[in-house]
Write a protein that holds these residues in place. Structure first.
Motif, mmCIF file in Angstrom:
data_model
loop_
_atom_site.group_PDB
_atom_site.id
_atom_site.type_symbol
_atom_site.label_atom_id
_atom_site.label_comp_id
_atom_site.label_asym_id
_atom_site.label_seq_id
_atom_site.Cartn_x
_atom_site.Cartn_y
_atom_site.Cartn_z
ATOM 1 N N ALA A 113 0.752 -1.186 0.014
ATOM 2 C CA ALA A 113 0.037 -0.138 0.074
ATOM 3 C C ALA A 113 0.966 1.056 0.114
ATOM 4 O O ALA A 113 0.288 2.448 -0.350
ATOM 5 N N CYS A 114 2.098 1.379 0.601
ATOM 6 C CA CYS A 114 2.810 2.577 0.582
ATOM 7 C C CYS A 114 3.734 2.831 -0.750
ATOM 8 O O CYS A 114 4.182 3.643 -0.956
ATOM 9 N N LEU A 115 3.793 1.825 -1.550
ATOM 10 C CA LEU A 115 4.422 2.094 -2.885
ATOM 11 C C LEU A 115 3.735 2.850 -3.811
ATOM 12 O O LEU A 115 2.518 2.992 -3.964
ATOM 13 N N SER A 116 4.533 3.341 -5.119
ATOM 14 C CA SER A 116 3.858 3.942 -5.987
ATOM 15 C C SER A 116 3.361 2.852 -7.005
ATOM 16 O O SER A 116 3.564 1.463 -6.580
ATOM 17 N N ALA A 144 6.146 -11.655 5.017
ATOM 18 C CA ALA A 144 7.424 -11.508 5.002
ATOM 19 C C ALA A 144 7.812 -11.063 3.637
ATOM 20 O O ALA A 144 8.864 -10.211 3.452
ATOM 21 N N ARG A 145 7.686 -12.037 2.691
ATOM 22 C CA ARG A 145 8.005 -11.792 1.390
ATOM 23 C C ARG A 145 7.680 -10.548 0.613
ATOM 24 O O ARG A 145 8.603 -9.657 0.078
ATOM 25 N N ALA A 146 6.400 -10.146 0.998
ATOM 26 C CA ALA A 146 5.755 -8.847 0.484
ATOM 27 C C ALA A 146 6.624 -7.848 1.026
ATOM 28 O O ALA A 146 6.950 -6.817 0.447
ATOM 29 N N LYS A 147 6.614 -7.786 2.277
ATOM 30 C CA LYS A 147 7.441 -6.572 3.128
ATOM 31 C C LYS A 147 8.989 -6.504 2.470
ATOM 32 O O LYS A 147 9.195 -5.554 2.411
ATOM 33 N N GLU A 148 9.611 -7.512 2.285
ATOM 34 C CA GLU A 148 10.737 -7.741 1.914
ATOM 35 C C GLU A 148 11.139 -6.885 0.475
ATOM 36 O O GLU A 148 11.882 -6.208 0.179
ATOM 37 N N ILE A 149 10.150 -7.410 -0.488
ATOM 38 C CA ILE A 149 10.286 -6.743 -1.812
ATOM 39 C C ILE A 149 9.682 -5.388 -1.766
ATOM 40 O O ILE A 149 10.429 -4.609 -2.276
ATOM 41 N N ALA A 150 8.621 -5.022 -0.967
ATOM 42 C CA ALA A 150 8.622 -3.528 -0.693
ATOM 43 C C ALA A 150 9.652 -2.648 -0.505
ATOM 44 O O ALA A 150 10.017 -1.806 -0.845
ATOM 45 N N TYR A 151 10.481 -3.347 0.687
ATOM 46 C CA TYR A 151 11.377 -2.658 1.152
ATOM 47 C C TYR A 151 12.791 -2.264 0.265
ATOM 48 O O TYR A 151 13.368 -1.705 -0.015
ATOM 49 N N ARG A 152 12.793 -3.423 -0.524
ATOM 50 C CA ARG A 152 13.860 -3.451 -1.683
ATOM 51 C C ARG A 152 13.531 -2.419 -2.574
ATOM 52 O O ARG A 152 14.242 -1.847 -3.100
ATOM 53 N N ASP A 154 11.644 0.291 -2.411
ATOM 54 C CA ASP A 154 11.523 1.648 -1.923
ATOM 55 C C ASP A 154 11.419 1.795 -0.370
ATOM 56 O O ASP A 154 10.536 2.020 0.235
ATOM 57 N N PRO A 155 12.886 1.851 0.079
ATOM 58 C CA PRO A 155 13.082 1.811 1.395
ATOM 59 C C PRO A 155 12.507 2.990 2.243
ATOM 60 O O PRO A 155 11.841 2.860 3.196
ATOM 61 N N GLN A 156 12.525 4.215 1.404
ATOM 62 C CA GLN A 156 12.135 5.451 2.001
ATOM 63 C C GLN A 156 10.554 5.146 2.475
ATOM 64 O O GLN A 156 10.094 5.824 3.429
ATOM 65 N N ALA A 157 9.776 4.818 1.269
ATOM 66 C CA ALA A 157 8.341 4.883 1.637
ATOM 67 C C ALA A 157 7.943 3.706 2.773
ATOM 68 O O ALA A 157 6.985 4.179 3.447
ATOM 69 N N VAL A 158 8.672 2.709 2.944
ATOM 70 C CA VAL A 158 8.337 1.601 4.056
ATOM 71 C C VAL A 158 8.625 2.363 5.371
ATOM 72 O O VAL A 158 8.192 2.551 6.408
ATOM 73 N N VAL A 159 9.678 3.454 5.270
ATOM 74 C CA VAL A 159 10.022 4.035 6.482
ATOM 75 C C VAL A 159 9.053 5.152 6.846
ATOM 76 O O VAL A 159 8.475 5.144 8.013
ATOM 77 N N ARG A 161 6.008 4.784 6.096
ATOM 78 C CA ARG A 161 4.768 4.291 6.399
ATOM 79 C C ARG A 161 4.901 3.834 8.135
ATOM 80 O O ARG A 161 3.872 3.860 8.653
ATOM 81 N N ALA A 162 6.080 3.516 8.396
ATOM 82 C CA ALA A 162 6.247 3.149 9.885
ATOM 83 C C ALA A 162 6.013 4.505 10.582
ATOM 84 O O ALA A 162 5.235 4.149 11.752
ATOM 85 N N ALA A 163 6.479 5.566 10.206
ATOM 86 C CA ALA A 163 6.111 6.833 11.020
ATOM 87 C C ALA A 163 4.578 7.075 10.894
ATOM 88 O O ALA A 163 3.939 7.427 12.010
ATOM 89 N N LYS A 164 3.883 6.819 10.046
ATOM 90 C CA LYS A 164 2.457 6.983 10.059
ATOM 91 C C LYS A 164 1.781 6.046 10.716
ATOM 92 O O LYS A 164 0.930 6.487 11.607
ATOM 93 N N ALA A 165 2.292 4.589 10.709
ATOM 94 C CA ALA A 165 1.397 3.773 11.791
ATOM 95 C C ALA A 165 1.617 4.372 13.120
ATOM 96 O O ALA A 165 0.706 4.008 13.923
ATOM 97 N N GLU A 166 2.760 5.013 13.452
ATOM 98 C CA GLU A 166 3.001 5.320 14.813
ATOM 99 C C GLU A 166 1.504 6.200 15.214
ATOM 100 O O GLU A 166 1.320 6.184 16.356
ATOM 101 N N SER A 167 1.252 6.927 14.382
ATOM 102 C CA SER A 167 0.131 7.965 14.633
ATOM 103 C C SER A 167 -1.090 7.246 15.053
ATOM 104 O O SER A 167 -2.151 7.668 15.351
#
Ligand SMILES: [Zn+2]
Length: 422
Positions: A113-116, A144-152, A154-159, A161-167
């Motif tokens: 969801a966080c990706l372009s 885990a597989r989907a997370k790993e691919i998403a991070y590879r 666009d790492p910035q988008a995943v980070v 997203r984590a900041a948004k999750a905190e809210s």
């Protein structure tokens, strides 16, 4: 027709597997229909001059009602469908042929969801183009597989997203069996681990007859409320209980606001403790229910229904949001028929709604009509923009309705006990 009694064991297993594939195919079909519906609605609203940000408002609620699901899940189904159908063809195909269940496809969509759109397409192809790679993957490995691919990708988008999750940190409660409750605290990982470690430390340094789990639960209660866990003093618990149950003549469950039914014996013990405890203050309020249906018809006296008491009355009558399949707590006491369209401020036109449903109901094309039948039972009929109708009836009050009309106030009163710490 499948021959249920004549089939051998292997055939029964085959049929179970076949039906599982059918469920996945049906989920893919629902996703396609939902995506087309969203597209149609968006086009129609754009043509009518509705700004983009306001298009498809309320559609999640319509999907939820059609699927007999809560509005929150309706939103998830809608987002899932549009992402899957317009951006993730391989995941959709895997769902269609039964290589993925609806839930596992949802997990893949969620992680992307966080990706372009381009990255999302790339994840879709990498994960699901070869469906044999999905064989044997459970929920955790899929995520885990989907997370790993998403991070590879666009790492910035995943980070971010984590900041948004905190809210989105929050606390929720839901009933557990045997008059218990689960209290969940959604926290950033580090804080969650910190809280758990603190409770474990308390358990490591406490030596009494309690188990580790008991010490941890008691410590959490004590540190959050600032009260000793060993003393039974419910903090401002609001309970609806029939007079028969209160006096011990009947064992119909009582209802705790924001929680649900609890056994009669537990309710009597809570009240007994509160009455004995010097620091607690128990108050009773008399309610009236219809002698035939048991519907809650009035509180104290009819003449005293005014806005504040009316809101309380609606809370007690509706118990949770009145939209079908939505169990969220009441946040709004709403006019079913809006005030500006001549709707009155009355029990019959009043409706307990959660924030989300109240907002949905205000969108164009929605209408709610409320009625009270001759036995006092309150119903609300929700009409959606596609003219589909869904009905919700206020839950019955606890206890058996008394048929005797004589001594009405005494015989059919329901006591409401409220505990406030002094
Ligand atoms: Zn609701």
């Amino acid at each position: 027709m499948f021959d249920l009694t004549g089939a051998g064991e292997a055939e029964l297993i085959d049929e179970i597997a076949r039906l599982e594939r059918t469920k996945s195919a049906a989920a893919a079909g629902q996703a396609r229909l939902t995506a087309v519906l969203a597209d149609k609605r968006r086009h129609a609203e754009a043509a009518a001059g509705v700004p983009r940000a306001k298009q498809c408002r309320g559609l999640a609620g319509e999907v939820a009602l059609a699927r007999h699901d809560s509005p929150t899940r309706g939103g998830r189904h809608l987002g899932f469908a549009t992402a899957l159908v317009f951006e993730m063809p391989h995941t959709l195909a895997a769902l269609e042929c039964g290589a993925l269940s609806e839930w596992r496809a949802t997990l893949i969509v969620r992680e992307s969801a966080c990706l372009s759109v381009e990255d999302r397409r790339a994840l879709d192809a990498e994960m699901c183009a070869d469906i044999s790679a999905l064989d044997g993957l459970g929920d955790k490995r899929i995520t885990a597989r989907a997370k790993e691919i998403a991070y590879r990708l666009d790492p910035q988008a995943v980070v971010e997203r984590a900041a948004k999750a905190e809210s989105e940190r929050t606390v929720t409660i839901r009933p557990a069996p045997d008059a218990m409750a689960y209290l969940s605290v959604l926290l950033p990982m580090a804080k969650g681990v910190g809280v758990y470690a603190a409770l474990r430390r308390a358990a490591d340094t406490t030596f009494d007859e309690r188990s580790r789990g008991q010490v941890m639960a008691d410590t959490a209660y004590e540190r959050i409320t600032g009260r000793p866990a060993q003393v039974a003093d419910p903090v401002a618990v609001e309970m609806m209980i029939s007079d028969e149950t209160l006096l011990g003549g009947d064992d119909t469950p009582a209802v705790i606001a924001g929680y649900g039914p609890i056994p009669a014996a537990v309710a009597r013990r809570l009240i007994d403790n509160a009455v004995r405890d010097q620091r607690s203050r128990a108050t009773l309020r008399r309610l009236y229910r219809h002698p035939k249906s048991g519907a809650l018809v009035a509180m104290e006296s009819r003449a005293r229904i005014f806005p504040k008491a009316l809101a309380k009355f609606i809370d007690l009558r509706d118990q949770s949001c009145r939209t079908p399949y939505c169990d969220a707590p009441i946040r709004h006491h709403d006019h079913a028929q809006p005030h500006h369209r001549g709707g009155t401020t009355s029990a019959v036109n009043g409706l307990g709604e959660c924030e989300h449903c109240n907002y949905t109901k205000e969108t164009p094309g929605w209408q709610v009509n409320t009625t009270t039948d001759e036995t006092g039972v309150h119903s609300a009929e929700f009409t959606t923009p596609t003219q589909h109708r869904y009905r919700s009836t206020a839950p019955p009050t606890p206890g058996q309705p008394t048929i005797e009309i004589t001594e009405l106030e005494v015989r059919i009163g329901i006591a409401l006990a409220q505990y406030d710490a002094a």
